[in-house]
Design a protein around this motif. Structure first.
Motif, PDB file in Angstrom:
ATOM      1  N   ARG A   1       2.719  19.528-122.053  1.00  0.00           N
ATOM      2  CA  ARG A   1       3.005  20.923-122.397  1.00  0.00           C
ATOM      3  C   ARG A   1       4.039  21.043-123.524  1.00  0.00           C
ATOM      4  O   ARG A   1       3.986  21.946-124.351  1.00  0.00           O
ATOM      5  N   LYS A   2       5.003  20.110-123.542  1.00  0.00           N
ATOM      6  CA  LYS A   2       6.075  20.223-124.536  1.00  0.00           C
ATOM      7  C   LYS A   2       5.605  19.844-125.936  1.00  0.00           C
ATOM      8  O   LYS A   2       6.283  20.101-126.922  1.00  0.00           O
ATOM      9  N   SER A   3       4.407  19.239-126.022  1.00  0.00           N
ATOM     10  CA  SER A   3       3.974  18.723-127.319  1.00  0.00           C
ATOM     11  C   SER A   3       3.290  19.780-128.194  1.00  0.00           C
ATOM     12  O   SER A   3       2.891  19.488-129.299  1.00  0.00           O
ATOM     13  N   PHE A   4       3.115  21.005-127.681  1.00  0.00           N
ATOM     14  CA  PHE A   4       2.461  22.016-128.522  1.00  0.00           C
ATOM     15  C   PHE A   4       3.108  23.375-128.311  1.00  0.00           C
ATOM     16  O   PHE A   4       3.807  23.605-127.332  1.00  0.00           O
ATOM     17  N   ARG A   5       2.856  24.262-129.271  1.00  0.00           N
ATOM     18  CA  ARG A   5       3.428  25.601-129.242  1.00  0.00           C
ATOM     19  C   ARG A   5       2.431  26.608-128.689  1.00  0.00           C
ATOM     20  O   ARG A   5       1.231  26.482-128.915  1.00  0.00           O
ATOM     21  N   ALA A   6       2.933  27.652-128.035  1.00  0.00           N
ATOM     22  CA  ALA A   6       2.080  28.764-127.618  1.00  0.00           C
ATOM     23  C   ALA A   6       2.304  29.940-128.564  1.00  0.00           C
ATOM     24  O   ALA A   6       3.377  30.068-129.150  1.00  0.00           O
ATOM     25  N   ALA A   7       1.286  30.777-128.733  1.00  0.00           N
ATOM     26  CA  ALA A   7       1.401  31.944-129.606  1.00  0.00           C
ATOM     27  C   ALA A   7       2.467  32.895-129.079  1.00  0.00           C
ATOM     28  O   ALA A   7       2.677  32.998-127.869  1.00  0.00           O
ATOM     29  N   GLN A   8       3.120  33.600-130.015  1.00  0.00           N
ATOM     30  CA  GLN A   8       4.285  34.406-129.647  1.00  0.00           C
ATOM     31  C   GLN A   8       3.931  35.859-129.329  1.00  0.00           C
ATOM     32  O   GLN A   8       4.604  36.757-129.789  1.00  0.00           O
ATOM     33  N   VAL A   9       2.906  36.109-128.595  1.00  0.00           N
ATOM     34  CA  VAL A   9       2.576  37.484-128.225  1.00  0.00           C
ATOM     35  C   VAL A   9       2.854  37.634-126.727  1.00  0.00           C
ATOM     36  O   VAL A   9       2.243  36.940-125.919  1.00  0.00           O
ATOM     37  N   PRO A  10       3.789  38.532-126.361  1.00  0.00           N
ATOM     38  CA  PRO A  10       4.121  38.659-124.937  1.00  0.00           C
ATOM     39  C   PRO A  10       2.903  39.057-124.098  1.00  0.00           C
ATOM     40  O   PRO A  10       2.081  39.858-124.541  1.00  0.00           O
ATOM     41  N   LEU A  11       2.816  38.488-122.913  1.00  0.00           N
ATOM     42  CA  LEU A  11       1.679  38.780-122.032  1.00  0.00           C
ATOM     43  C   LEU A  11       1.558  40.270-121.717  1.00  0.00           C
ATOM     44  O   LEU A  11       0.465  40.803-121.593  1.00  0.00           O
ATOM     45  N   MET A  12       2.725  40.937-121.618  1.00  0.00           N
ATOM     46  CA  MET A  12       2.709  42.369-121.287  1.00  0.00           C
ATOM     47  C   MET A  12       1.893  43.165-122.301  1.00  0.00           C
ATOM     48  O   MET A  12       1.302  44.184-121.975  1.00  0.00           O
ATOM     49  N   ARG A  13       1.909  42.711-123.539  1.00  0.00           N
ATOM     50  CA  ARG A  13       1.245  43.491-124.594  1.00  0.00           C
ATOM     51  C   ARG A  13      -0.275  43.426-124.498  1.00  0.00           C
ATOM     52  O   ARG A  13      -0.978  44.234-125.093  1.00  0.00           O
ATOM     53  N   LEU A  14      -0.786  42.421-123.755  1.00  0.00           N
ATOM     54  CA  LEU A  14      -2.243  42.278-123.660  1.00  0.00           C
ATOM     55  C   LEU A  14      -2.902  43.547-123.134  1.00  0.00           C
ATOM     56  O   LEU A  14      -4.037  43.863-123.482  1.00  0.00           O
ATOM     57  N   ALA A  15      -2.174  44.296-122.305  1.00  0.00           N
ATOM     58  CA  ALA A  15      -2.748  45.516-121.728  1.00  0.00           C
ATOM     59  C   ALA A  15      -2.999  46.562-122.803  1.00  0.00           C
ATOM     60  O   ALA A  15      -4.096  47.083-122.945  1.00  0.00           O
ATOM     61  N   GLU A  16      -1.946  46.867-123.603  1.00  0.00           N
ATOM     62  CA  GLU A  16      -2.104  47.930-124.600  1.00  0.00           C
ATOM     63  C   GLU A  16      -3.053  47.507-125.729  1.00  0.00           C
ATOM     64  O   GLU A  16      -3.672  48.327-126.374  1.00  0.00           O
ATOM     65  N   LEU A  17      -3.149  46.192-125.955  1.00  0.00           N
ATOM     66  CA  LEU A  17      -4.025  45.715-127.024  1.00  0.00           C
ATOM     67  C   LEU A  17      -5.502  45.755-126.616  1.00  0.00           C
ATOM     68  O   LEU A  17      -6.390  45.691-127.454  1.00  0.00           O
ATOM     69  N   ARG A  18      -5.776  45.846-125.321  1.00  0.00           N
ATOM     70  CA  ARG A  18      -7.125  45.675-124.798  1.00  0.00           C
ATOM     71  C   ARG A  18      -8.131  46.660-125.390  1.00  0.00           C
ATOM     72  O   ARG A  18      -9.176  46.266-125.904  1.00  0.00           O
ATOM     73  N   GLU A  19      -7.824  47.953-125.318  1.00  0.00           N
ATOM     74  CA  GLU A  19      -8.822  48.962-125.673  1.00  0.00           C
ATOM     75  C   GLU A  19      -9.259  48.842-127.134  1.00  0.00           C
ATOM     76  O   GLU A  19     -10.454  48.764-127.415  1.00  0.00           O
ATOM     77  N   PRO A  20      -8.284  48.808-128.120  1.00  0.00           N
ATOM     78  CA  PRO A  20      -8.727  48.626-129.515  1.00  0.00           C
ATOM     79  C   PRO A  20      -9.455  47.293-129.736  1.00  0.00           C
ATOM     80  O   PRO A  20     -10.364  47.221-130.563  1.00  0.00           O
ATOM     81  N   THR A  21      -9.083  46.261-128.978  1.00  0.00           N
ATOM     82  CA  THR A  21      -9.784  44.982-129.100  1.00  0.00           C
ATOM     83  C   THR A  21     -11.251  45.142-128.699  1.00  0.00           C
ATOM     84  O   THR A  21     -12.154  44.656-129.378  1.00  0.00           O
ATOM     85  N   LEU A  22     -11.479  45.845-127.588  1.00  0.00           N
ATOM     86  CA  LEU A  22     -12.849  46.057-127.126  1.00  0.00           C
ATOM     87  C   LEU A  22     -13.661  46.821-128.165  1.00  0.00           C
ATOM     88  O   LEU A  22     -14.827  46.521-128.410  1.00  0.00           O
ATOM     89  N   THR A  23     -13.009  47.810-128.773  1.00  0.00           N
ATOM     90  CA  THR A  23     -13.702  48.583-129.802  1.00  0.00           C
ATOM     91  C   THR A  23     -14.105  47.678-130.957  1.00  0.00           C
ATOM     92  O   THR A  23     -15.233  47.745-131.450  1.00  0.00           O
ATOM     93  N   LEU A  24     -13.174  46.823-131.367  1.00  0.00           N
ATOM     94  CA  LEU A  24     -13.459  45.909-132.473  1.00  0.00           C
ATOM     95  C   LEU A  24     -14.609  44.964-132.103  1.00  0.00           C
ATOM     96  O   LEU A  24     -15.542  44.756-132.886  1.00  0.00           O
ATOM     97  N   ILE A  25     -14.551  44.412-130.892  1.00  0.00           N
ATOM     98  CA  ILE A  25     -15.599  43.492-130.434  1.00  0.00           C
ATOM     99  C   ILE A  25     -16.953  44.190-130.458  1.00  0.00           C
ATOM    100  O   ILE A  25     -17.960  43.635-130.881  1.00  0.00           O
ATOM    101  N   GLU A  26     -16.947  45.449-130.043  1.00  0.00           N
ATOM    102  CA  GLU A  26     -18.201  46.188-130.000  1.00  0.00           C
ATOM    103  C   GLU A  26     -18.702  46.500-131.405  1.00  0.00           C
ATOM    104  O   GLU A  26     -19.892  46.414-131.682  1.00  0.00           O
ATOM    105  N   GLN A  27     -17.751  46.843-132.309  1.00  0.00           N
ATOM    106  CA  GLN A  27     -18.143  47.114-133.696  1.00  0.00           C
ATOM    107  C   GLN A  27     -18.825  45.900-134.318  1.00  0.00           C
ATOM    108  O   GLN A  27     -19.839  46.005-134.992  1.00  0.00           O
ATOM    109  N   VAL A  28     -18.234  44.741-134.058  1.00  0.00           N
ATOM    110  CA  VAL A  28     -18.808  43.519-134.617  1.00  0.00           C
ATOM    111  C   VAL A  28     -20.160  43.230-133.957  1.00  0.00           C
ATOM    112  O   VAL A  28     -21.042  42.636-134.577  1.00  0.00           O
ATOM    113  N   GLY A  29     -20.311  43.678-132.739  1.00  0.00           N
ATOM    114  CA  GLY A  29     -21.572  43.457-132.055  1.00  0.00           C
ATOM    115  C   GLY A  29     -21.632  42.103-131.362  1.00  0.00           C
ATOM    116  O   GLY A  29     -22.697  41.515-131.224  1.00  0.00           O
ATOM    117  N   LEU A  30     -20.451  41.625-130.941  1.00  0.00           N
ATOM    118  CA  LEU A  30     -20.439  40.407-130.138  1.00  0.00           C
ATOM    119  C   LEU A  30     -21.134  40.711-128.820  1.00  0.00           C
ATOM    120  O   LEU A  30     -20.951  41.760-128.251  1.00  0.00           O
TER     121      LEU A  30
END
Lengths: 527, 351
Positions: free
Chosen positions: B321-350
Motif C-alpha cells: 500500500r505504501k508504494s503507490f499514491r491514491a487520488a486526492q478526492v475526498p470520499l465524501m465528495r463522491l455523493a455530490e459528484l454522482r448526479e452530474p457524472t451520471l448525466t455525462l455517462i448518459e450523454q456519452v452513451g456508455l
C-alpha cells in the motif's frame, strides 16, 4: 329473486371493477409518469439511448422471427406430413425447449459458445488452433438462444394448422396437374399463413419482453435497459420513459397476433374433412428426418439438459444443497402458490361476468386484465413499485407487492384457461339440473363445479409455473429472505459460477415438464 | 327465475373472494420473511456480492450468536429501496461497495450517527463520515488488469490512456450502472474537468465495444482467458482469481502513478446503521466486530482488500500500500459528484 340477483350482481361487479382497476392502474400510472417527465430527460434519452435500444430490440425480434419461422414450420411439416419410425416421439419432444427458461438456456450457451468453450474447441479442431468463434454475448448469441427457446411456439401453431387443414384444397391443386412443390408454395403455405404469423407475433412478443437471456448475454434491449435504469439510477423517470416505448412495441405485436389468430380460426372451421395422409419414408428419408430433428432438439434441449444434470451432480453443486437451498425451494413454491391462487381469485369474477353478462363494462374489465401481456417483468415491477409507494407506502417491501406484480403479469395466462371453462357452464345446464329436482347446493356441486374444475386447475398450474420461473420482477421486488430458485440461478450464472447455478436450474426445468402436457393439450400460449 | 344458480355462484364467489382478499391484506404487511422468527435477526441490505460478505457475517454469527438475514442486490437499487421504505424499513444495516452511496444515504437522513470509540480508534478519519453515520471497512482501488502474455506493464500508464484507439476491442469495461465506475468517473471529473473526462469516456466506449460486463469477476475471467488484453476492475477481483487459479496469466497495474498523475482511484466498502433500527445494540456489535482487528483481518484475507485499520496488514500478495499514491478526492465528495457524472455517462452513451 330478481332483486336478490341484482343485489348480488352489484358487489360482484364491484369486485370485477376493482380487479380490473388493480391491473390497469399501475400501467396507467407509469405511463402518466413517463409523460410528465421533464423534456430535458426525454431529449437526452432520445439522442442517446432510445434509437440504439429500439434498433437492438427490433432487430433481435426480427432475426429470431426468421429463424423460428424456418425451424418451426419445417419441423411441423416433418412430423405431420411424413411417416417414419419415431415420428410420434419427435412430435411430442419438439415442445421440450419450452420447459427451459430463457435465462437457463442463455447461461448454458454462454458456456457452450463461450471463449475457450467446448464448441470453440470443436471448431478449432476443424479450422485450426487459431480459429475463433463469435462471442455468445452478442447479437448473434442472443438470436440463437432466443430462437432455440421459442421456435416451439411456431411449431405448435403450424402443426395444428397442418393437422386441421382441409386436404381437398391440396388435392384439387394436385389433380389439376400442379407439382408437389408448387402446391406447397401456392396452396398449403397461404392457408397456413394466419397461424404462422400468429406464432411469429407470439415469438416476437416473447423476445421483446424477455429479460433473462438478454441480461446474461449482455445484449441491450428495451426490457434490459428498463431494469438497468431502475437499478442504476436514483429516480425512475428514465425507466418509465423506456417502459412507455416497450409497452407500445409489445402492444403492436399483441394486436398483430390477435388479428391473425382471429383470421386463422376462419379457415379451420369449414366443414367435415379427413385428416391428411402422411408420406411413408424409406430409410434415407428416415435418416434425414431423424438427423434434422436431432440436431435441432439436441441444440435446444438435449445438450443443455445433459449439461445441467452433469453440473448438478458435480461436487461444488452438491455442496450447495443444504438447508438454505431448501429455503429457496420453499420460497419459490410459496410465492408461486400465492400468485396462482390470487390470479384465479381475481380472474374468476372477471371471466364469469364477461361470459354471463357480456356488457361493455364487463368485457372491458376482462380486456384490461390482458394488460399483463404488454407488461414485461421489469415494467410490471416498476408499475407496482410506483403505485404502492405513492398510494399505500405501508405495503412497500412486503410480499403482497411482489404477488400483485405476479398476478398482473401472469393473469392473461390464467384467463386463457378460465374463460373457456366458464363459458361451458350455460344457464341451461343448471336449469335442467334444478328442474330435475336438485337443489342449488347440489347443482353447484354436481353440475357446475365439475364443469369448471379442470379449467381452474389448468389456470392455477400455469400461473404457478410461470411465477416460479419469473426473474426480473422477483429481483426487483423480493422482500428480505425471499430469494427464489430463479434468483439463485441468475445470481450464480451472472458471475459465471456455472456449476453452482445448475441444481436450481435443473429443478425448475423438471418442475416445468408437467406443464408442457397442459400446454400441448390446450394452452400452448402460456409458456 | 331464469338463473337460480348464477345468483348463488355469484354470492359464493364474492364472499369467498372477499374473505381471501381480506386475509391476504391482513397478512401481507406482517408476512413472516422466513420460517424462523425474523424479529430478532439483524436484517442487512448489502450491495456487495454475496460471496464477498457472507463469510464475514457468518464469522460474526459464530462469535456472537446473533443471526443475520441478508438481502443482496445492487447498491443503488437498495438505496432507492431504503428511501421508498422510509420509516417502515425492516433493514437494520446498509452495506455498500461504494462510499458515495453511503454518503447519499446519510444526506437523505437514512443513517444513524454512531458515537463509538472503537470506530474512532480503528478507522482513519478520511474513510468515514464526520458523525460516523457510515464507516469505511475496506479499501479498494480501481486498477488495470492485464493479460501478461499479451501486454507488458510498460505499455500502461494512466487510466486515461485507455481511450487510445490502439486498445480498440482489447479492453473489457464495467457497465455504466456499476457504482465504482460512477465513482471512478467522478474522481476523474473532479481532477481533470468535464471536457477531458468526456473524451476519455468516448474513447472507452468505442474501445470497449460489446465487452461491457455486469460483474468485475467476469472481466477478470475474460482477461485471464485472453479474450481481451486488459480490463478495468477493482483490484481484489484479480487477487481472488489468482488465489483460486494461481497460474492465471493476469497481473494488476496500479495506474496514474506517473509524475503529475492523479494517483490511483480509491473507494471504500462501508457500513451504516439504519436510523429506525430496532436492534441498535446488535447493529453496533456488528460494526464493532467489523472495524476491530479480527474483522479487518477477515476482509483482508478473504476478500483481498486493503484493510483500513492501520495495524492490520493487507494480504502479502497485494501491491504494498505504501508504494503507490491514491487520488486526492475526498470520499465524501463522491455523493455530490454522482448526479452530474451520471448525466455525462448518459450523454456519452456508455452502456
Amino acid at each position: 329473486m330478481t332483486t336478490i340477483r341484482q343485489q348480488l350482481s352489484s358487489p360482484l361487479q364491484l369486485v370485477a371493477l376493482a380487479s380490473a382497476g388493480l391491473i390497469i392502474l399501475p400501467l396507467g400510472y407509469v405511463m402518466a409518469q413517463a409523460l410528465s417527465v421533464d423534456a430535458v430527460v426525454w431529449g437526452r434519452l432520445w439522442t442517446t439511448r432510445i434509437p440504439e435500444l429500439l434498433f437492438n430490440t427490433v432487430s433481435l425480434a426480427g432475426s429470431v422471427a426468421v429463424i423460428t419461422l424456418v425451424l418451426g414450420v419445417s419441423t411441423a411439416w416433418v412430423v405431420t406430413r411424413l411417416e417414419f419410425p419415431g415420428r410420434r416421439f419427435w412430435e411430442g419432444a419438439l415442445v421440450l425447449p419450452l420447459a427451459m427458461p430463457t435465462y437457463v438456456l442463455a447461461y448454458l450457451y454462454s458456456y457452450l459458445l463461450g471463449f475457450g468453450g467446448p464448441i470453440e474447441h470443436l471448431w478449432q479442431f476443424v479450422a485450426g488452433p487459431q480459429a475463433r468463434l463469435f462471442s455468445p454475448h452478442s447479437y448473434l448469441g442472443a438470436t440463437i438462444v432466443m430462437a432455440l427457446d421459442t421456435f416451439p411456439f411456431v411449431y405448435l401453431l403450424t402443426r395444428s394448422a397442418l393437422l386441421n387443414m382441409n386436404l381437398s384444397f391440396e388435392e384439387v391443386s394436385r389433380a389439376s396437374g400442379v407439382s408437389r412443390l408448387w402446391t406447397l408454395w401456392r396452396v398449403t403455405l397461404p392457408l397456413m399463413r394466419p397461424s404462422i404469423v400468429a406464432g411469429l407475433a407470439l415469438v416476437i412478443l416473447y423476445v421483446v419482453s424477455d429479460f433473462g437471456a438478454v441480461s446474461l448475454l449482455r445484449y441491450q434491449t428495451l426490457t434490459y435497459a428498463v431494469f438497468q435504469q431502475m437499478t442504476g439510477r436514483s429516480d425512475n423517470s428514465a425507466a418509465s420513459i423506456l417502459s412507455l416505448f416497450l409497452v407500445s412495441l409489445a402492444l403492436l405485436f399483441l394486436v398483430t397476433e390477435r388479428w391473425f389468430r382471429h383470421r386463422s380460426r376462419f379457415y379451420q372451421t369449414t366443414g367435415h374433412y379427413r385428416s391428411p395422409q402422411r408420406h411413408q419414408c424409406g430409410w434415407p428419408g428416415t435418416v434425414l428426418a431423424t438427423g434434422y430433428l436431432s440436431v435441432i432438439l439436441g441444440a435446444a434441449f438435449a445438450v443443455p439438459a445433459y449439461l445441467l444434470v452433469n453440473w448438478s451432480f458435480s461436487m461444488q453443486a452438491q455442496a450447495t444443497l443444504d438447508g438454505r437451498f431448501m429455503g429457496f425451494v420453499s420460497n419459490s413454491a410459496l410465492l408461486a402458490a400465492f400468485a396462482a391462487t390470487g390470479g384465479v381469485l381475481i380472474g374468476l369474477p372477471l371471466a364469469y361476468l364477461a361470459s354471463r353478462r357480456p356488457s361493455w363494462l364487463n368485457l372491458g374489465c376482462l380486456q384490461a386484465a390482458y394488460a399483463g401481456y404488454v407488461l414485461p417483468g421489469p415494467v410490471a415491477a416498476l408499475a407496482v413499485l410506483v403505485l404502492f409507494t405513492k398510494l399505500v407506502p405501508i405495503l412497500y417491501g412486503s410480499v403482497l407487492v411482489l404477488i400483485v406484480a405476479y398476478v398482473i403479469h401472469f393473469l392473461p395466462a390464467g384467463l386463457q384457461s378460465l374463460e373457456p371453462a366458464l363459458q361451458q357452464i350455460t344457464p341451461n345446464l343448471e336449469e335442467v339440473s334444478r328442474s330435475l329436482g336438485l337443489n342449488v347446493r347440489d347443482t353447484w356441486r354436481r353440475v357446475t363445479l365439475p364443469l369448471v374444475r379442470n379449467g381452474f386447475i389448468v389456470a392455477w398450474v400455469l400461473m404457478f409455473l410461470q411465477t416460479m420461473k419469473e426473474l426480473p420482477a422477483t429481483l426487483l421486488l423480493r422482500p428480505v429472505g425471499f430469494d427464489t430458485l430463479a434468483i439463485r440461478v441468475w445470481l450464480e450464472a451472472s458471475e459465471e459460477y456455472y456449476q453452482l447455478a445448475a441444481p436450481a436450474a435443473l429443478l425448475i426445468v423438471i418442475v416445468s415438464l408437467p406443464a408442457l402436457l397442459l400446454l400441448v393439450s390446450k394452452d400452448w400460449r402460456a409458456a | 327465475m331464469p338463473y337460480p344458480c348464477a345468483a348463488s355462484l355469484a354470492g359464493r364467489t364474492v364472499s369467498l373472494w372477499l374473505f381471501v382478499l381480506t386475509l391476504v391484506l391482513l397478512a401481507g404487511p406482517d408476512f413472516p420473511p422466513s420460517p424462523t422468527s425474523a424479529a430478532d435477526k439483524l436484517i442487512i441490505y448489502s450491495g456487495r456480492a454475496e460471496r464477498l460478505i457472507k463469510p464475514v457475517l457468518d464469522a460474526f454469527t459464530a462469535k456472537t450468536g446473533i443471526q443475520v438475514e441478508l438481502l443482496s442486490s445492487g447498491t443503488t437499487e437498495l438505496l432507492n429501496r431504503l428511501k421508498a421504505e422510509g420509516d417502515r424499513t425492516p433493514a437494520d444495516i446498509f452495506i455498500t461497495n461504494d462510499a458515495g452511496s453511503l454518503e447519499l444515504a446519510r444526506t437523505a437522513g437514512l443513517l444513524r450517527p454512531l458515537n463509538m470509540r472503537e470506530i474512532d480508534r480503528a478507522i482513519p478519519q478520511q474513510y468515514r463520515a464526520p458523525d460516523n453515520s457510515w464507516v469505511g471497512l475496506s479499501g479498494r482501488f480501481w486498477i488495470i488488469v492485464y493479460n501478461t502474455t499479451q501486454v507488458k506493464p510498460d505499455q500502461l500508464r494512466s487510466l486515461l490512456d485507455l481511450a487510445d484507439p490502439k486498445w480498440k476491442d482489447k479492453i473489457a469495461i464495467p457497465n455504466s450502472g456499476s457504482e465504482y465506475l460512477q465513482a471512478g468517473v467522478s474522481v476523474i471529473r473532479a481532477t481533470y474537468g468535464d471536457e477531458r473526462t468526456k473524451q476519455f469516456l468516448v474513447g472507452l466506449r468505442d474501445n470497449g465495444g460489446n465487452q461491457v460486463y455486469q460483474k468485475s469477476s467476469q472481466i477478470v475471467e475474460a482477461v485471464a482467458k485472453g479474450q481481451v488484453a486488459i480490463g478495468i476492475v477493482n483490484h481484489y477481483y484479480v487477487y481472488r482469481h489468482l488465489a483460486m487459479q494461481p497460474g492465471a496469466p493476469i497481473a494488476v497495474f496500479m495506474p496514474d502513478q506517473q509524475e503529475g498523475g492523479m494517483g490511483s482511484i480509491m473507494n471504500v466498502a462501508g457500513i451504516g446503521v439504519i436510523k429506525q433500527t430496532k436492534h441498535l445494540e446488535s447493529a453496533k456489535l456488528l460494526v464493532e466486530f467489523l472495524v476491530a482487528q479480527a474483522g479487518q483481518k477477515l476482509f483482508a484475507d478473504l476478500d483481498k482488500e486493503y484493510p483500513l485499520h492501520s495495524e492490520v496488514k493487507a494480504d502479502p500478495a497485494l501491491i504494498e500500500r505504501k508504494s503507490f499514491r491514491a487520488a486526492q478526492v475526498p470520499l465524501m465528495r463522491l455523493a455530490e459528484l454522482r448526479e452530474p457524472t451520471l448525466t455525462l455517462i448518459e450523454q456519452v452513451g456508455l452502456r
